[in-house]
Design a protein around this motif. Structure first.
Motif, short mmCIF file in Angstrom:
data_model
loop_
_atom_site.label_atom_id
_atom_site.label_comp_id
_atom_site.label_asym_id
_atom_site.label_seq_id
_atom_site.Cartn_x
_atom_site.Cartn_y
_atom_site.Cartn_z
N LEU A 216 16.22 71.64 -18.28
CA LEU A 216 15.51 72.68 -19.01
C LEU A 216 14.27 72.06 -19.64
CD1 LEU A 216 18.44 74.66 -20.68
CD2 LEU A 216 17.16 75.23 -18.60
N ALA A 217 13.41 72.91 -20.21
CA ALA A 217 12.12 72.46 -20.76
C ALA A 217 11.30 71.76 -19.67
CB ALA A 217 12.32 71.54 -21.96
N VAL A 218 11.40 72.29 -18.46
CA VAL A 218 10.66 71.73 -17.32
C VAL A 218 9.78 72.80 -16.67
CG1 VAL A 218 12.23 69.82 -16.81
CG2 VAL A 218 12.71 72.10 -15.85
N GLY A 219 9.33 73.75 -17.51
CA GLY A 219 8.40 74.75 -17.02
C GLY A 219 8.92 76.17 -16.95
N GLU A 220 10.17 76.39 -17.41
CA GLU A 220 10.76 77.72 -17.26
C GLU A 220 10.38 78.68 -18.39
OE1 GLU A 220 13.56 75.52 -19.93
OE2 GLU A 220 12.38 75.05 -18.13
N GLY A 221 9.89 78.16 -19.52
CA GLY A 221 9.53 79.01 -20.64
C GLY A 221 10.70 79.19 -21.60
N ILE A 238 34.29 71.51 -26.04
CA ILE A 238 33.97 71.87 -27.42
C ILE A 238 34.07 70.68 -28.37
CG2 ILE A 238 36.33 72.51 -28.07
CD1 ILE A 238 35.07 74.97 -29.51
N ASP A 239 34.84 69.66 -27.98
CA ASP A 239 35.10 68.55 -28.90
C ASP A 239 34.20 67.34 -28.65
OD1 ASP A 239 36.19 67.99 -26.42
OD2 ASP A 239 37.98 66.98 -27.24
N LYS A 240 33.13 67.51 -27.88
CA LYS A 240 32.21 66.42 -27.60
C LYS A 240 30.78 66.85 -27.94
CE LYS A 240 35.46 63.77 -26.01
NZ LYS A 240 35.64 63.47 -24.58
N PRO A 241 29.90 65.89 -28.27
CA PRO A 241 28.51 66.25 -28.58
C PRO A 241 27.81 66.88 -27.39
CG PRO A 241 28.97 63.97 -29.19
CD PRO A 241 30.14 64.44 -28.38
N ARG A 242 26.91 67.83 -27.70
CA ARG A 242 26.11 68.51 -26.68
C ARG A 242 24.64 68.21 -26.95
NH1 ARG A 242 29.01 74.20 -28.13
NH2 ARG A 242 30.99 73.92 -27.04
N TYR A 243 23.97 67.66 -25.97
CA TYR A 243 22.61 67.15 -26.13
C TYR A 243 21.66 67.90 -25.20
CZ TYR A 243 18.93 63.62 -25.02
OH TYR A 243 17.75 62.97 -24.75
N LEU A 244 20.69 68.60 -25.77
CA LEU A 244 19.66 69.30 -25.00
C LEU A 244 18.47 68.37 -24.85
CD1 LEU A 244 18.49 71.81 -23.63
CD2 LEU A 244 17.79 72.62 -25.90
N MET A 245 18.16 67.99 -23.62
CA MET A 245 17.18 66.94 -23.37
C MET A 245 15.75 67.47 -23.35
SD MET A 245 19.32 64.95 -20.38
CE MET A 245 18.52 63.37 -20.62
N GLY A 246 14.86 66.78 -24.09
CA GLY A 246 13.43 67.04 -24.01
C GLY A 246 12.94 68.27 -24.75
#
Length: 374
Positions: A216-221, A238-246
């Motif tokens: 994501l954050a690769v041009g989709e808006g 649900i019990d692990k960290p979730r990381y949104l890249m960039g």
């Protein structure tokens, strides 16, 4: 001490908690400043810590090319090399290979490419990416993946995602047993919900200490990104960290946390600072604009960073227009300070069960726009 993650409160899909590492705790939701080449540009490590950052991001691709992972290892590892004693996350290098390298060739084995620095030839595979990140000594290691730019047709996204899942399995095997260190898998699948679900199931079956939302954050808006985030975080354990890249801009961060994201990174606050762009509660301010030339007021009167506490808009305008290095230093410090303040505000709001109130106040303040010119 082992790597761990504890949730302390939720409010809707928004979550706050703590990632525990031998080098210190990371308060979530967390924003990670980007130290591409073992430095957050225009900042001292001590200054980055003063902004409230618990963790930095380093770039595998850039560091493997210059000064080299083996050299950093000989010099005591990335933490000692850059004088940062808290946690570091390193990306896998896959995204930079696809976006920066020359003459790249993708196969089942990995990627061969020529360096954008000196034209030298390299091969990056899941096994080599794990080796480089081990030599760097990072606390959180990212699995090696392939990330196609959007828009792309479904067949290309599907093939890429399944290749990344095979690479994820090889990354897990090559990572080995490293107590105190964590390996994160990366969900792919573009904007296709069923492919995201397939990817999430494949990663969970392999088993990782955390999970990233890639591609994501690769041009989709923003609208398309948020539509994907309406379901993607919930597909991950649900019990692990979730990381949104960039990601991203301040309103991206708020929207992502609202949808269940725990970690984010972006070059934007530091890159913007070097070009005269400041992020404030009232939105973006361009210090190059002539309206600031005679303005004795601070950039943000409620901000406690050095740029706002000690300097006027007129001074920040002057040094930016004059090309003085201090301009990028002060505005980068301000931007990183604001980003960390934003994350702290969200953590407090989630803990208090009032994320909706925080979000409404955030958007209302931004809608007011910058203070009126004198």
């Amino acid at each position: 001490m082992k790597f761990g993650f504890t949730l302390s409160a939720t409010d809707g899909a928004a979550r706050t908690g703590t990632i525990s590492t031998p080098r210190g705790d990371i308060r979530t939701p967390a924003f990670m400043p980007v130290g591409t080449a073992a430095t957050v540009k225009a900042m001292m490590p001590e200054s980055v810590r003063e902004t409230g950052a618990d963790i930095l991001l380093g770039n595998t691709y850039h560091l493997m090319l210059r000064p080299g992972a083996e050299r950093i290892d000989r010099l005591g590892g990335l933490h000692r090399f850059m004088n940062w004693d808290r946690p570091i996350l390193t990306d896998s290098g896959g995204f930079q290979v696809m976006s920066l390298a020359d003459l790249r060739k993708l196969t089942e084995t990995g990627v061969t490419f020529r360096s954008h620095v000196d034209g030298s030839k390299h091969e990056l595979t899941p096994e080599r990416s794990m080796e480089i990140q081990r030599l760097l000594g990072s606390d959180i290691v990212m699995a090696f993946d392939e990330c196609p730019a959007l828009p792309a047709d479904r067949k290309r996204i599907e093939e890429s995602m399944r290749l990344s899942m095979r690479w994820a399995e090889r990354s897990r095997a090559a990572f080995g047993d490293r107590p105190g260190h964590a390996l994160f898998g990366i969900q792919q699948g573009g904007l296709e919900q069923d492919l995201r679900e397939e990817s999430a199931e494949a990663l969970a079956a392999i088993g990782f200490e955390g999970y990233a939302i890639g591609g994501l954050a690769v041009g989709e808006g923003q609208e398309a990104m948020f539509a994907c985030l309406d379901y993607a975080p919930g597909q991950l354990p649900i019990d692990k960290p979730r990381y949104l890249m960039g990601v991203g801009k301040p309103d991206d961060l708020v929207g992502a946390v609202k949808r269940g994201v725990d970690m984010m990174d972006c070059v934007l606050p530091s890159r913007s600072g070097r070009t005269g762009q400041a992020w404030t509660r009232r939105g973006q301010v361009n210090l190059k604009n002539a309206r600031h030339a005679d303005d004795p007021r601070p950039l943000d009167e409620d901000c406690t960073c050095p740029a706002c506490r000690n300097y006027s808009r007129a001074y920040l305008h002057h040094v930016m227009r004059a090309g003085e290095m201090i301009s990028g230093m002060l505005l980068t410090w301000h931007n990183l300070h604001y980003y960390q303040e934003l994350m702290a505000g969200m953590r407090s709001a989630i803990a208090a069960g009032d994320f909706a109130g925080f979000e409404a106040a955030f958007h209302a303040k931004r809608a007011e726009g910058d203070i009126e010119p004198l």
